[in-house]
Motif scaffolding. Sequence first.
Motif, PDB file in Angstrom:
ATOM      1  N   PHE A  58     -56.439   4.441   1.986  1.00 47.32           N
ATOM      2  CA  PHE A  58     -56.732   5.353   3.099  1.00 47.32           C
ATOM      3  C   PHE A  58     -56.693   6.823   2.670  1.00 47.32           C
ATOM      4  O   PHE A  58     -57.119   7.698   3.422  1.00 47.32           O
ATOM      5  CB  PHE A  58     -55.737   5.126   4.244  1.00 47.32           C
ATOM      6  N   ASN A  59     -56.113   7.073   1.483  1.00 46.37           N
ATOM      7  CA  ASN A  59     -55.968   8.449   0.989  1.00 46.37           C
ATOM      8  C   ASN A  59     -55.237   9.316   2.020  1.00 46.37           C
ATOM      9  O   ASN A  59     -55.653  10.446   2.333  1.00 46.37           O
ATOM     10  CB  ASN A  59     -57.339   9.047   0.658  1.00 46.37           C
ATOM     11  N   SER A  60     -54.156   8.772   2.554  1.00 46.09           N
ATOM     12  CA  SER A  60     -53.435   9.422   3.655  1.00 46.09           C
ATOM     13  C   SER A  60     -52.534  10.551   3.164  1.00 46.09           C
ATOM     14  O   SER A  60     -51.904  10.450   2.103  1.00 46.09           O
ATOM     15  CB  SER A  60     -52.583   8.385   4.401  1.00 46.09           C
ATOM     16  N   GLU A  61     -52.482  11.627   3.951  1.00 45.86           N
ATOM     17  CA  GLU A  61     -51.607  12.754   3.631  1.00 45.86           C
ATOM     18  C   GLU A  61     -50.136  12.402   3.902  1.00 45.86           C
ATOM     19  O   GLU A  61     -49.240  12.892   3.223  1.00 45.86           O
ATOM     20  CB  GLU A  61     -51.992  13.970   4.485  1.00 45.86           C
ATOM     21  N   LYS A  62     -49.904  11.549   4.888  1.00 47.82           N
ATOM     22  CA  LYS A  62     -48.548  11.253   5.318  1.00 47.82           C
ATOM     23  C   LYS A  62     -48.373   9.742   5.438  1.00 47.82           C
ATOM     24  O   LYS A  62     -49.290   9.026   5.835  1.00 47.82           O
ATOM     25  CB  LYS A  62     -48.285  11.918   6.679  1.00 47.82           C
ATOM     26  N   THR A  63     -47.191   9.251   5.079  1.00 53.05           N
ATOM     27  CA  THR A  63     -46.875   7.831   5.224  1.00 53.05           C
ATOM     28  C   THR A  63     -45.616   7.682   6.069  1.00 53.05           C
ATOM     29  O   THR A  63     -44.590   8.314   5.785  1.00 53.05           O
ATOM     30  CB  THR A  63     -46.643   7.166   3.854  1.00 53.05           C
ATOM     31  N   THR A  64     -45.699   6.857   7.115  1.00 52.17           N
ATOM     32  CA  THR A  64     -44.558   6.629   7.999  1.00 52.17           C
ATOM     33  C   THR A  64     -44.202   5.142   7.968  1.00 52.17           C
ATOM     34  O   THR A  64     -44.953   4.302   8.459  1.00 52.17           O
ATOM     35  CB  THR A  64     -44.875   7.046   9.448  1.00 52.17           C
ATOM     36  N   PRO A  65     -43.044   4.797   7.381  1.00 54.03           N
ATOM     37  CA  PRO A  65     -42.658   3.383   7.299  1.00 54.03           C
ATOM     38  C   PRO A  65     -42.056   2.884   8.605  1.00 54.03           C
ATOM     39  O   PRO A  65     -41.735   3.680   9.510  1.00 54.03           O
ATOM     40  CB  PRO A  65     -41.601   3.388   6.192  1.00 54.03           C
ATOM     41  N   ALA A  66     -41.899   1.573   8.695  1.00 59.87           N
ATOM     42  CA  ALA A  66     -41.132   0.994   9.801  1.00 59.87           C
ATOM     43  C   ALA A  66     -39.652   1.297   9.580  1.00 59.87           C
ATOM     44  O   ALA A  66     -39.233   1.603   8.457  1.00 59.87           O
ATOM     45  CB  ALA A  66     -41.362  -0.514   9.863  1.00 59.87           C
ATOM     46  N   ASN A  67     -38.863   1.233  10.634  1.00 57.41           N
ATOM     47  CA  ASN A  67     -37.439   1.569  10.547  1.00 57.41           C
ATOM     48  C   ASN A  67     -36.559   0.456  11.095  1.00 57.41           C
ATOM     49  O   ASN A  67     -37.000  -0.357  11.912  1.00 57.41           O
ATOM     50  CB  ASN A  67     -37.144   2.854  11.334  1.00 57.41           C
ATOM     51  N   VAL A  68     -35.321   0.437  10.625  1.00 58.65           N
ATOM     52  CA  VAL A  68     -34.289  -0.432  11.179  1.00 58.65           C
ATOM     53  C   VAL A  68     -33.108   0.456  11.560  1.00 58.65           C
ATOM     54  O   VAL A  68     -32.715   1.339  10.795  1.00 58.65           O
ATOM     55  CB  VAL A  68     -33.818  -1.497  10.166  1.00 58.65           C
ATOM     56  N   GLU A  69     -32.552   0.232  12.746  1.00 60.32           N
ATOM     57  CA  GLU A  69     -31.424   1.033  13.199  1.00 60.32           C
ATOM     58  C   GLU A  69     -30.124   0.255  13.007  1.00 60.32           C
ATOM     59  O   GLU A  69     -30.014  -0.911  13.399  1.00 60.32           O
ATOM     60  CB  GLU A  69     -31.592   1.404  14.679  1.00 60.32           C
ATOM     61  N   PHE A  70     -29.139   0.908  12.381  1.00 62.25           N
ATOM     62  CA  PHE A  70     -27.842   0.281  12.131  1.00 62.25           C
ATOM     63  C   PHE A  70     -26.734   1.046  12.850  1.00 62.25           C
ATOM     64  O   PHE A  70     -26.781   2.272  12.951  1.00 62.25           O
ATOM     65  CB  PHE A  70     -27.519   0.265  10.627  1.00 62.25           C
ATOM     66  N   THR A  71     -25.752   0.294  13.343  1.00 58.10           N
ATOM     67  CA  THR A  71     -24.562   0.879  13.962  1.00 58.10           C
ATOM     68  C   THR A  71     -23.331   0.374  13.225  1.00 58.10           C
ATOM     69  O   THR A  71     -23.166  -0.838  13.036  1.00 58.10           O
ATOM     70  CB  THR A  71     -24.460   0.479  15.448  1.00 58.10           C
ATOM     71  N   ASP A  72     -22.488   1.284  12.775  1.00 57.87           N
ATOM     72  CA  ASP A  72     -21.254   0.924  12.084  1.00 57.87           C
ATOM     73  C   ASP A  72     -20.143   0.801  13.123  1.00 57.87           C
ATOM     74  O   ASP A  72     -19.739   1.786  13.743  1.00 57.87           O
ATOM     75  CB  ASP A  72     -20.916   2.010  11.048  1.00 57.87           C
ATOM     76  N   ILE A  73     -19.668  -0.423  13.326  1.00 57.89           N
ATOM     77  CA  ILE A  73     -18.661  -0.699  14.357  1.00 57.89           C
ATOM     78  C   ILE A  73     -17.315  -0.948  13.683  1.00 57.89           C
ATOM     79  O   ILE A  73     -17.239  -1.645  12.671  1.00 57.89           O
ATOM     80  CB  ILE A  73     -19.074  -1.918  15.205  1.00 57.89           C
ATOM     81  N   ALA A  74     -16.261  -0.388  14.233  1.00 63.32           N
ATOM     82  CA  ALA A  74     -14.931  -0.492  13.621  1.00 63.32           C
ATOM     83  C   ALA A  74     -14.490  -1.934  13.466  1.00 63.32           C
ATOM     84  O   ALA A  74     -14.966  -2.840  14.144  1.00 63.32           O
ATOM     85  CB  ALA A  74     -13.911   0.280  14.458  1.00 63.32           C
ATOM     86  N   GLY A  75     -13.533  -2.134  12.551  1.00 67.15           N
ATOM     87  CA  GLY A  75     -13.088  -3.474  12.196  1.00 67.15           C
ATOM     88  C   GLY A  75     -12.434  -4.238  13.332  1.00 67.15           C
ATOM     89  O   GLY A  75     -11.587  -3.715  14.053  1.00 67.15           O
ATOM     90  N   LEU A  76     -12.834  -5.492  13.477  1.00 67.76           N
ATOM     91  CA  LEU A  76     -12.199  -6.398  14.433  1.00 67.76           C
ATOM     92  C   LEU A  76     -11.003  -7.070  13.775  1.00 67.76           C
ATOM     93  O   LEU A  76     -10.987  -7.265  12.554  1.00 67.76           O
ATOM     94  CB  LEU A  76     -13.192  -7.472  14.891  1.00 67.76           C
ATOM     95  N   VAL A  77     -10.014  -7.433  14.571  1.00 65.14           N
ATOM     96  CA  VAL A  77      -8.842  -8.134  14.043  1.00 65.14           C
ATOM     97  C   VAL A  77      -8.570  -9.372  14.885  1.00 65.14           C
ATOM     98  O   VAL A  77      -9.140  -9.549  15.963  1.00 65.14           O
ATOM     99  CB  VAL A  77      -7.586  -7.223  14.048  1.00 65.14           C
ATOM    100  N   ARG A  78      -7.704 -10.230  14.381  1.00 64.55           N
ATOM    101  CA  ARG A  78      -7.297 -11.413  15.142  1.00 64.55           C
ATOM    102  C   ARG A  78      -6.716 -10.975  16.489  1.00 64.55           C
ATOM    103  O   ARG A  78      -5.864 -10.086  16.549  1.00 64.55           O
ATOM    104  CB  ARG A  78      -6.250 -12.190  14.338  1.00 64.55           C
ATOM    105  N   GLY A  79      -7.187 -11.579  17.566  1.00 67.67           N
ATOM    106  CA  GLY A  79      -6.724 -11.205  18.903  1.00 67.67           C
ATOM    107  C   GLY A  79      -7.555 -10.122  19.556  1.00 67.67           C
ATOM    108  O   GLY A  79      -7.194  -9.606  20.620  1.00 67.67           O
ATOM    109  N   ALA A  80      -8.703  -9.778  18.955  1.00 73.91           N
ATOM    110  CA  ALA A  80      -9.559  -8.720  19.511  1.00 73.91           C
ATOM    111  C   ALA A  80      -9.996  -9.054  20.930  1.00 73.91           C
ATOM    112  O   ALA A  80     -10.132  -8.169  21.781  1.00 73.91           O
ATOM    113  CB  ALA A  80     -10.779  -8.502  18.621  1.00 73.91           C
ATOM    114  N   ASN A  81     -10.224 -10.360  21.219  1.00 77.81           N
ATOM    115  CA  ASN A  81     -10.671 -10.749  22.554  1.00 77.81           C
ATOM    116  C   ASN A  81      -9.611 -10.479  23.618  1.00 77.81           C
ATOM    117  O   ASN A  81      -9.906 -10.440  24.807  1.00 77.81           O
ATOM    118  CB  ASN A  81     -11.073 -12.228  22.556  1.00 77.81           C
TER     119      ASN A  81
END
Length: 365
Positions: A58-81
């Motif tokens: 395509f001889n494109s000036e700009k390239t835009t890739p697909a994205n994935v969104e990540f969320t860093d969630i704090a550690g769970l422990v036994r008894g979290a529920n």
Amino acid sequence: MALRCGIVGLPNVGKSTIFNALTTSSVPAENYPFCTIEPYMGIVPLPDPRLKKLKKIFNSEKTTPANVEFTDIAGLVRGANKGEGLGNQFLSQIRHVDAIVQVVRCFENENVTHVEGNVDPVRDAELIETELLLADIQTLEKSVNRLSKLSKKEKRYHKDYNVAKRLQSHCNAGNQARTFEEKDDELSFTRSLLLLTQKPVLYVANVDEDEITHKKRGAQIQSLFDFAKKENNVAIRLCGTLEQEISMLNDNDMVMFLKDYALPEPGLNKLIRASFHLLDLETYFTGNQKELRAWTIKRGVSAVEAAGEIHTDFQRGFIKAEVTKYDDMIDMGSEKNAKDAGLVQLQGKDYIVQDGDCIYFHFNV
């Protein structure tokens, strides 16, 4: 399309280290439980070698890739529920992601505390799964009680009540919500419950540098892969500390670094692609001299729905789509050559878009 993966796991398993490498950010990654309390979010481009080849066509000036969104969630422990270790807050954060990336510690390091006392990947994975399931059982108990009262007053709640009862029995028997057999007309209700064990899971075995250089997996890592397969989930392995080092290198240094460790590519590329597929996503391409772009869609969407990802006007005024398969585009070397060879197909609104399709939409509003 905004879909998110939540990175979860026990404290001190390397979640924030991996998140930092993914996003080249600086989330705290200290050696103590709950050093990540507020969720951190990052948008990560999907590594896709097809873009480089299409850009030449395509001889494109700009390239835009697909994205994935990540969320860093704090550690769970036994008894979290039950609220242990700020469990209710963390479980609520998981409830609002679309898929779960569970980081499991598979490395020995006496300087890094393990909240369970020793390294046991399958036990740790099962612990998290159990906490999520127990939280779902609590959610279902509340839903069943509420719907029981409503169904006595109005018949329209009978169906939802019966589905909730079936799902409650399924989970009470120790089964994940994702294995519940439901009818198409029940999906909307079950999804509205936002159950944690309904979400697909990717297990990430966080290993040490020695393990990552061996093609054959160690016994503990293999046990985690076997566990994932038994649960109809997926597992990959990477070394979080190594990936964080790689993420800070320029392209030339990265090539040399990967060569030294005999790695074909950064492990994060595997993680991003696996997360993308975990969300059941695909990409299609649009291109011209101004921009080549990868658009994210759910697997199985129609051409008219895919057009709506670009703009609602494309969907509202959809006429037809000119579709060229990626391989045909590469083989022919240009759109014109593909057309001359009869490889450009005119498709209507019901056409199911395939991963890698190169599409030009015709619309009128």
